[in-house]
Each structure stands twice: as C-alpha cells, then as structure tokens.
Scaffold this motif. Sequence first.
Motif, PDB file in Angstrom:
ATOM      1  N   THR A  19       0.827  -1.210   0.000  1.00 55.00           N
ATOM      2  CA  THR A  19       0.000   0.000   0.000  1.00 55.00           C
ATOM      3  C   THR A  19       0.860   1.258   0.000  1.00 55.00           C
ATOM      4  O   THR A  19       0.551   2.236  -0.689  1.00 55.00           O
ATOM      5  N   LYS A  23       1.076   4.182  -2.747  1.00 52.57           N
ATOM      6  CA  LYS A  23       0.930   5.600  -2.385  1.00 52.57           C
ATOM      7  C   LYS A  23       2.072   6.425  -2.966  1.00 52.57           C
ATOM      8  O   LYS A  23       1.858   7.532  -3.491  1.00 52.57           O
ATOM      9  N   LEU A  26       1.531   6.677  -6.646  1.00 50.47           N
ATOM     10  CA  LEU A  26       0.441   7.614  -6.908  1.00 50.47           C
ATOM     11  C   LEU A  26       0.965   9.040  -6.909  1.00 50.47           C
ATOM     12  O   LEU A  26       0.596   9.850  -7.769  1.00 50.47           O
ATOM     13  N   SER A  27       1.822   9.354  -5.944  1.00 50.72           N
ATOM     14  CA  SER A  27       2.416  10.691  -5.876  1.00 50.72           C
ATOM     15  C   SER A  27       3.243  10.977  -7.126  1.00 50.72           C
ATOM     16  O   SER A  27       3.156  12.067  -7.716  1.00 50.72           O
ATOM     17  N   SER A  93     -10.405   8.016  -0.452  1.00 49.84           N
ATOM     18  CA  SER A  93      -9.597   6.817  -0.259  1.00 49.84           C
ATOM     19  C   SER A  93      -8.482   6.741  -1.293  1.00 49.84           C
ATOM     20  O   SER A  93      -8.560   7.358  -2.361  1.00 49.84           O
ATOM     21  N   GLN A  94      -7.465   5.954  -0.961  1.00 50.66           N
ATOM     22  CA  GLN A  94      -6.345   5.814  -1.888  1.00 50.66           C
ATOM     23  C   GLN A  94      -6.787   5.169  -3.196  1.00 50.66           C
ATOM     24  O   GLN A  94      -6.317   5.547  -4.272  1.00 50.66           O
ATOM     25  N   THR A  95      -7.705   4.215  -3.113  1.00 48.95           N
ATOM     26  CA  THR A  95      -8.205   3.563  -4.333  1.00 48.95           C
ATOM     27  C   THR A  95      -8.883   4.574  -5.244  1.00 48.95           C
ATOM     28  O   THR A  95      -8.649   4.590  -6.465  1.00 48.95           O
ATOM     29  N   LYS A  97      -8.344   7.757  -5.335  1.00 52.70           N
ATOM     30  CA  LYS A  97      -7.309   8.649  -5.859  1.00 52.70           C
ATOM     31  C   LYS A  97      -6.606   8.020  -7.053  1.00 52.70           C
ATOM     32  O   LYS A  97      -6.307   8.695  -8.048  1.00 52.70           O
ATOM     33  N   TYR A 136       0.319  -0.318 -10.177  1.00 52.65           N
ATOM     34  CA  TYR A 136      -0.713  -0.578  -9.166  1.00 52.65           C
ATOM     35  C   TYR A 136      -1.121  -2.048  -9.124  1.00 52.65           C
ATOM     36  O   TYR A 136      -1.768  -2.488  -8.176  1.00 52.65           O
TER      37      TYR A 136
END
Length: 380
Positions: A19, A23, A26-27, A93-95, A97, A136
């Motif tokens: 996770t 993250k 994602l950034s 949520s991260q998902t 995003k 991902y």
Amino acid sequence: MAAEPNETAQVNEIQKEYTRIDKDWLSLHYKISIGMVLFALAVECIMGLILVNTDMLNTTVPKFVFKFILVPSGVNGLCAVIDHMVVKSEKISQTAKIYTVSIINTVICFSLFTAHSAFTVTYYVFVTAIILTTVYASYLVTLSTSVSGLALLVISELFITWDVDKPTIFQSTLRLGNFLIALFIMFSVSMICMVVIHYEKRKNRASIRIEEERITLTKRLKMDELTGIYNRKALHDAMRDLEDCNPQDNYIFGITDIDKFKNINDSWGHQTGDKCLIAFAQLLKSNCIKANVYRYGGDEFCIIFHHTDINEAYETAVLIQDQLKKVEFKEYPELQMTASFGLAQYGSGMNAARLFMSADQALYQAKITRDAIRIHEKEI
C-alpha cells in the motif's frame, strides 16, 4: 515484554508495504501528469513562436493562440487542479485517488491529441497513460484507463474537428491507417499490461505465501505438540525479552504443576496423563487472558503475566485451581486433579534466571501442602 504478536502481523506488514508503494507511485503518477501539462505548454509556446515567425501559419495569431495554446492549456490546467485537490484530500480513499489520477491522465492526453492531432505522434500519448497504471497491479485500474483512452481517442478522431486543416480519416487513407494502427497498438499495450499485472500479482502472492509458511514454521518450532501452547524454546525467548522490559510495568512469573502427576501416570496410564496435561493447559490458556502460558516440561507449566499485579495473578491461580477440581473424565470418574502454584514478581535488577528461581522456590513451598499457592518471600 509485550504479548506475542498475531501470526498474521508480518503478513499484514507486507500488505501495508504494498500500500505504501502504491501511495508513493500515486504521488509520482500525479507529478508526471503535472509534468506533462507543463511540458505540453512549453512545447505549444515554442511551436507557436516558430509558426508565427514563418509562413506556415494559415490563420490569425490570436485565433491560433486561443485554439492551440489557451484552450488545451486551460483544460489541462483544470485537470491538474482536480488532480491536486484529489491527491491532497484526506477524505478520499487511496483507491479512489488512483482511479481519479489515472482517468484524468487520459483526459490530459485527450486534450493534447485533440488540439494537435495533425501530428501523428500524438496518437500514442494515450499509451503512456495506460502503461503508468501497471505499477498498481490492478486489472480494473488498467482496464478503466485503457477503455477511457480508447473511447476518448475515437471520440476525438470521429466527432471533433478542432484543426480544420487536418484531414479526417474519411478523407485520407493515410490518416485512416494511422488511426487503425493506433487503436491496435493501444489494444495490444493494454493486453500486455494485463499480462504484466497477472505475473506481478503472482509474484506478490508468492512472497506473501512464503512469509505465511515461514511464520507457520516459526510458530510450530515454538509450540508444544501435545498441549498446543508455547514450549520451552518460546519460554527462553520470552524470558530473554523480559530482561529488556521496564520493571515498573508489573510482570509476574508463575510456575505450576499438577499434584502427584506421577501417580496419575502409574494408576491410569500415560495416555490418561496426556489428557490431564491437555485439560490443564487449556484451563491455563483460557484463564490467563493477560498472560502467556508455556509448557516447561513434563507436567510443569510457566506463566508470564503482563501488566498484572501480584494480587490479580494470585486470584487467577485460585480460579484455575477451582476449575481444575471440576474437570472430569468419563472413563475415570474417581480421577480428580489439583495443582500448586509458585509466583514471583519481576523487579529492578532481577534477571531471568533469578526470577525463575524465585518462582520455583515458591512452588517448592506450595508442593509441601499441595493444592496451594505461594508467593516468593511472602505467603498468602
């Protein structure tokens, strides 16, 4: 010393690490999108300056600036703002995003392609958006990005005429060929990404399975096969850790055994003796909620009470004694068990060996009368 962690704790740590990696990506994914917007704006400005100063410009400068710089840059800027708000939000949520950044990336590609589709290379900006989602390792994220990219490409090519000088696919065989090739490449890249994700998931599952097997093996090495509680090796590890703990945390060490256990083995057999050990171990485990129970050897068991005072440990021992007397065996109704306890409190300057000896001395005193509880240097 804290209680033993749950056997799935390390597996959960692996999942958390995955996770955290998502993250971090994602950034970076978000920053790549912002970079694309800024890079595209720079290229558009440079190309605009070149075209304005040549005879290649076949429209007015204001119209060119509006259509090919301000509008696409404005759309991309809006996408960048939405991206920023979503990524920085603590309520999303991260998902969500991940999906948002991935889809908005295709919208940025759509804006660039629509404004500059006269350049064949712009067909393939959508491929970048698809490839960026493979990290991902999510089929749905990559599929959603692929479908949205293909849909936006088709919409732009078939229904939007932004550059009036650009021939449509119905007017140019070359343009139609490039369009079909772009669709084929996007579809192929999507399928390749799906295959990559498949193997990435297999690799992740394998690492988790190996960790689970390692944890299971480690646990078995520390478990007593007969009673299902911790064994002597686990006790040694716990006692070693206990020496590093703060003496103010109130740890109590107890040793207990079944009174006249040898007589039980001699009178009713070792199989019955094993049943007695199992029953006693289960009583210890079920009643010692704030403690870990270990089989030291034979009928001797050790208990480490965590954050417990001596009175609470004593009351627990009394409860176990009362319940043990009620244990019955249908084959031998006359068989009744009792147990003795020796308790010692962990204190400043006390090492594991001294703590063990203190509890053992207390047990020796309890065995004199049997079915008794003794506290080192204090009798209750």
